[in-house]
Write a protein that holds these residues in place. Structure first.
Motif, PDB file in Angstrom:
ATOM      1  N   ARG A 429      47.730 -11.891 -20.788  1.00  0.00           N
ATOM      2  CA  ARG A 429      47.038 -11.226 -19.680  1.00  0.00           C
ATOM      3  C   ARG A 429      47.190  -9.714 -19.743  1.00  0.00           C
ATOM      4  NH1 ARG A 429      49.233 -15.730 -16.927  1.00  0.00           N
ATOM      5  NH2 ARG A 429      51.041 -14.501 -16.247  1.00  0.00           N
ATOM      6  N   ALA A 430      48.255  -9.258 -20.377  1.00  0.00           N
ATOM      7  CA  ALA A 430      48.520  -7.818 -20.437  1.00  0.00           C
ATOM      8  C   ALA A 430      47.841  -7.144 -21.628  1.00  0.00           C
ATOM      9  CB  ALA A 430      50.033  -7.569 -20.513  1.00  0.00           C
ATOM     10  N   VAL A 431      47.578  -7.901 -22.697  1.00  0.00           N
ATOM     11  CA  VAL A 431      46.993  -7.323 -23.920  1.00  0.00           C
ATOM     12  C   VAL A 431      45.746  -8.119 -24.284  1.00  0.00           C
ATOM     13  CG1 VAL A 431      47.371  -6.718 -26.344  1.00  0.00           C
ATOM     14  CG2 VAL A 431      49.294  -6.655 -24.729  1.00  0.00           C
ATOM     15  N   ALA A 432      44.606  -7.447 -24.346  1.00  0.00           N
ATOM     16  CA  ALA A 432      43.340  -8.107 -24.709  1.00  0.00           C
ATOM     17  C   ALA A 432      42.861  -7.569 -26.049  1.00  0.00           C
ATOM     18  CB  ALA A 432      42.281  -7.864 -23.643  1.00  0.00           C
ATOM     19  N   TYR A 433      42.238  -8.459 -26.840  1.00  0.00           N
ATOM     20  CA  TYR A 433      41.768  -8.109 -28.180  1.00  0.00           C
ATOM     21  C   TYR A 433      40.260  -8.306 -28.295  1.00  0.00           C
ATOM     22  CZ  TYR A 433      46.432  -7.863 -30.342  1.00  0.00           C
ATOM     23  OH  TYR A 433      47.708  -7.510 -30.690  1.00  0.00           O
ATOM     24  N   ALA A 434      39.643  -7.470 -29.099  1.00  0.00           N
ATOM     25  CA  ALA A 434      38.270  -7.691 -29.576  1.00  0.00           C
ATOM     26  C   ALA A 434      38.306  -7.460 -31.089  1.00  0.00           C
ATOM     27  CB  ALA A 434      37.289  -6.743 -28.904  1.00  0.00           C
ATOM     28  N   PHE A 435      37.779  -8.439 -31.842  1.00  0.00           N
ATOM     29  CA  PHE A 435      37.886  -8.394 -33.298  1.00  0.00           C
ATOM     30  C   PHE A 435      36.556  -8.062 -33.965  1.00  0.00           C
ATOM     31  CE2 PHE A 435      41.255 -11.434 -32.007  1.00  0.00           C
ATOM     32  CZ  PHE A 435      42.352 -10.720 -32.483  1.00  0.00           C
ATOM     33  N   GLU A 436      36.663  -7.779 -35.249  1.00  0.00           N
ATOM     34  CA  GLU A 436      35.471  -7.459 -36.034  1.00  0.00           C
ATOM     35  C   GLU A 436      34.514  -8.644 -36.092  1.00  0.00           C
ATOM     36  OE1 GLU A 436      34.287  -6.065 -40.590  1.00  0.00           O
ATOM     37  OE2 GLU A 436      36.359  -6.568 -40.080  1.00  0.00           O
ATOM     38  N   VAL A 510      46.409  -3.193 -21.719  1.00  0.00           N
ATOM     39  CA  VAL A 510      46.236  -2.662 -23.075  1.00  0.00           C
ATOM     40  C   VAL A 510      45.044  -3.362 -23.708  1.00  0.00           C
ATOM     41  CG1 VAL A 510      47.252  -2.365 -25.365  1.00  0.00           C
ATOM     42  CG2 VAL A 510      48.703  -2.198 -23.336  1.00  0.00           C
ATOM     43  N   LEU A 511      44.130  -2.595 -24.253  1.00  0.00           N
ATOM     44  CA  LEU A 511      42.956  -3.140 -24.926  1.00  0.00           C
ATOM     45  C   LEU A 511      43.013  -2.757 -26.397  1.00  0.00           C
ATOM     46  CD1 LEU A 511      40.276  -4.664 -24.552  1.00  0.00           C
ATOM     47  CD2 LEU A 511      39.175  -2.447 -24.195  1.00  0.00           C
ATOM     48  N   VAL A 512      42.891  -3.752 -27.267  1.00  0.00           N
ATOM     49  CA  VAL A 512      42.949  -3.534 -28.714  1.00  0.00           C
ATOM     50  C   VAL A 512      41.582  -3.879 -29.306  1.00  0.00           C
ATOM     51  CG1 VAL A 512      44.050  -4.152 -30.888  1.00  0.00           C
ATOM     52  CG2 VAL A 512      45.407  -4.072 -28.784  1.00  0.00           C
ATOM     53  N   LEU A 513      40.942  -2.898 -29.920  1.00  0.00           N
ATOM     54  CA  LEU A 513      39.663  -3.103 -30.591  1.00  0.00           C
ATOM     55  C   LEU A 513      39.907  -3.011 -32.095  1.00  0.00           C
ATOM     56  CD1 LEU A 513      37.310  -0.884 -28.355  1.00  0.00           C
ATOM     57  CD2 LEU A 513      38.065  -3.241 -28.000  1.00  0.00           C
ATOM     58  N   ASP A 514      39.998  -4.184 -32.722  1.00  0.00           N
ATOM     59  CA  ASP A 514      40.291  -4.223 -34.160  1.00  0.00           C
ATOM     60  C   ASP A 514      38.974  -4.248 -34.929  1.00  0.00           C
ATOM     61  OD1 ASP A 514      41.231  -4.553 -36.685  1.00  0.00           O
ATOM     62  OD2 ASP A 514      42.377  -6.371 -36.304  1.00  0.00           O
ATOM     63  N   ASP A 515      38.469  -3.045 -35.228  1.00  0.00           N
ATOM     64  CA  ASP A 515      37.189  -2.912 -35.929  1.00  0.00           C
ATOM     65  C   ASP A 515      36.066  -3.585 -35.157  1.00  0.00           C
ATOM     66  OD1 ASP A 515      36.845  -1.298 -38.071  1.00  0.00           O
ATOM     67  OD2 ASP A 515      37.176  -2.825 -39.597  1.00  0.00           O
TER      68      ASP A 515
END
Length: 591
Positions: A429-436, A510-515
């Motif tokens: 819930r604290a860290v969200a990801y979006a991947f290539e 925290v939002l992580v956009l991995d490519d």
């Protein structure tokens, strides 16, 4: 083609773990089969009861038949013996039908249980597990290895029934005349030796055969994922050769299996009729001396046929060995501890703004050190672009934040709390990801966006889609947000925008956009970034960047080089450095 890890972007290394010894694999398989048997006690009890009734009816049949023959021979009325013979045969038929029903239920229950446990553990193993157990290997274990043990209850009870029938037949022979039982007993030691030799020699080729089958499946799935590249490169013939490369080893394992089976099978095939001839010959001699009656001779012949039926145990042994090997391959996955394990005593995250700290972080994959005592601090609410040449570990670095991977050394902290101490649901819930390459998870477009928040309303889903500039093309689909994914013709850029919408729907700090914007054209990326800016303004973000424009829009750039952060500064300050500019000019700089 070399498959890449969808979560980290790194090449998925093949399994380097040594294969378990056949004896150890069989022992693990027996342990799992015992656990399966405990879960199906009731149905296995019914199966055993039906089998017992069938065995008793089978053993009683020669007695009833012998009495009927003696009644005809002596001139007595045969009605009573024939009636009892009909009753016994009816009981045998009903018990056989009950065996089939109970065995099918047991088998399907065990298969479902094994597959459920296997799927659950594969998901628990996560990214590191994919390196040890590639997709094709998992698929082979899920289908063939997990379905083989379905025959275990039936085969086990069948083996017990065969042994009980044989023992009962030998006792019956002894009751008729002790010399008949002695004649049969002479053939038991060579049969036992042959079966022991088979089990000892067949374990390794059986295990090798299943392993090589999994290797073919793994290569085929890898090629299927890259089918467009293969067609475009005109390398179909070369890929076919690569996929089928394990075939010689598969053929050799099969040859060894059949060779072992053949050597034992022909010995048992000769031994069974030889024993039958010997016992019947002895019975004929005893009839000639008047020691047994004609009815007893008929019964002795029937019991001898039952006793030599123990030769069928060989086929049962083959089936049970396959069950053990298959269960052992499943247990190998179940015995693998997740590299990313939940904490024994979780610590709650404070209501923080999303400060990230990495201290002396080291990550090794196989023999390669990806991150080497890396230090990085991301102030709360800061947008950081992670930049580096191909293979420097950008995706690995951002994977540490949400514990898709754990470092071998060092600490990763979120708002002062080690992420390894946080319960996985809270960390998700604290860290969200979006991947290539976002995975198509869910039944409809709505489900895909709301995958992490299935309770989200349509209004919330549409708001997230608008944030990712996806609402317009989603509403243009045949059924809008209710369009089934298999009927939604999505381009790479559209799929990435749905992945961004999925991340935008979460209320992560925290939002992580991995490519996650690599497939967008420059204009669309700018539009999406402008839409995301409001959301990112109150969150910490890490963006794996392959374009200078993407890095320029971030507050800071973390320049990754040689496994460490070479610089942490605004893009404008780094741009005059020719080595920094070369990072974006290098082929595949975003990988």
């Amino acid at each position: 083609m070399v498959p890449t890890d969808p979560a980290t972007g790194d090449e998925a290394a093949p399994a380097t773990e040594p294969h378990p010894a056949p004896a150890a694999q069989r022992a693990a398989g027996r342990r799992l089969l015992r656990a399966a048997a405990r879960r199906t006690r009731a149905s296995m009890g019914l199966l055993a009861l039906c089998t017992l009734l069938r065995v008793l009816a089978t053993l009683a049949t020669p007695v009833m038949l012998g009495r009927a023959v003696d009644a005809v021979h002596t001139g007595d009325p045969p009605a009573a013996p024939l009636t009892w013979l009909a009753v016994v045969l009816t009981v045998a038929a009903l018990a056989d039908a009950g065996e089939d029903l109970a065995g099918a239920y047991c088998g399907s229950h065990i298969t479902a249980w094994l597959r459920h446990r296997l799927v659950g553990r594969v998901l628990e193993l996560g990214v590191p597990g994919r390196r040890r157990f590639p997709t094709g290997d998992v698929l082979a274990r899920l289908t063939e290895s997990a379905s083989g043990p379905a025959a275990f209850p039936v085969q086990l009870v069948a083996a017990a029934a065969t042994l009980a029938t044989t023992a009962g037949a030998v006792v019956a022979l002894a009751l008729i005349d002790w010399t008949l039982a002695l004649a049969f007993a002479l053939g038991v030691p060579p049969a036992v030796v042959a079966l022991r030799v088979f089990v000892a020699r067949a374990s390794a080729p059986f295990a090798d055969y299943q392993r090589h089958q999994a290797a073919v499946a793994t290569r085929l799935l890898d090629a299927h994922q890259g089918i467009r590249t293969i067609r475009a490169a005109g390398t179909a013939a070369r890929e076919a050769d690569r996929i089928l490369r394990p075939l010689p080893a598969l053929r050799e394992a099969g040859r060894r299996t059949w060779a072992v089976q053949g050597r034992v099978s022909w010995r048992l095939s000769l031994l069974a009729p030889l024993l039958q001839v010997v016992v019947v010959a002895v019975a004929g001699l005893r009839l000639g001396t008047g020691d047994i009656t004609p009815g007893q001779l008929v019964a002795a012949a029937s019991y001898t046929a039952m006793a030599v039926g123990a030769a069928a145990l060989f086929d049962t042994f083959v089936a049970l060995l396959n069950c053990e090997i298959g269960a052992g391959r499943v247990q190998e996955v179940l015995d693998t501890a997740p590299a990313v394990a939940p904490p024994a005593r979780p610590v709650a995250l404070p209501d923080g703004p999303g400060r990230l700290d990495m201290r002396d972080v080291t990550v090794r994959i196989g023999d390669r050190t990806i991150l080497d005592r890396l230090d990085l601090t991301v102030p709360a609410g800061t947008g950081v672009a992670v930049v580096g040449a191909s293979g420097t570990g950008k995706s690995v670095l951002v994977s540490l934040v949400g514990r898709l991977l754990d470092p071998q050394e060092g600490r990763v902290e979120l708002d002062g709390v080690p992420v390894t101490a946080v319960a996985p649901p809270e960390l998700r819930r604290a860290v969200a990801y979006a991947f290539e390459r976002p995975a198509l998870l869910g039944a409809t477009v709505h489900d895909l966006i709301a995958y992490a928040r299935p309770e989200a309303t349509r209004a919330e889903v549409r708001r997230a889609a608008r944030t990712a500039a996806a609402d317009e093309f989603v509403r243009a689909l045949p059924d809008g947000y209710d369009t089934p994914l298999h009927r939604a013709p999505l381009s790479g850029g559209e799929l990435q925008r749905l992945g961004l919408a999925r991340a935008a729907l979460t209320d992560a700090r925290v939002l992580v956009l991995d490519d996650a914007t690599s497939s967008l054209d420059t204009a669309t990326e700018l539009r999406v970034t402008q839409a995301l800016r409001r959301m990112l303004a109150r969150r910490t973000s890490l963006v794996v960047a392959r374009r200078p424009a993407t890095a320029a829009r971030a507050d800071l750039v973390a320049w990754l080089d040689g496994g460490r952060i070479r610089a942490l500064a605004p893009h404008a300050e780094l741009w005059p450095d020719p080595e920094y500019r070369a990072v974006f000019a290098a082929p595949g700089s975003g990988a």
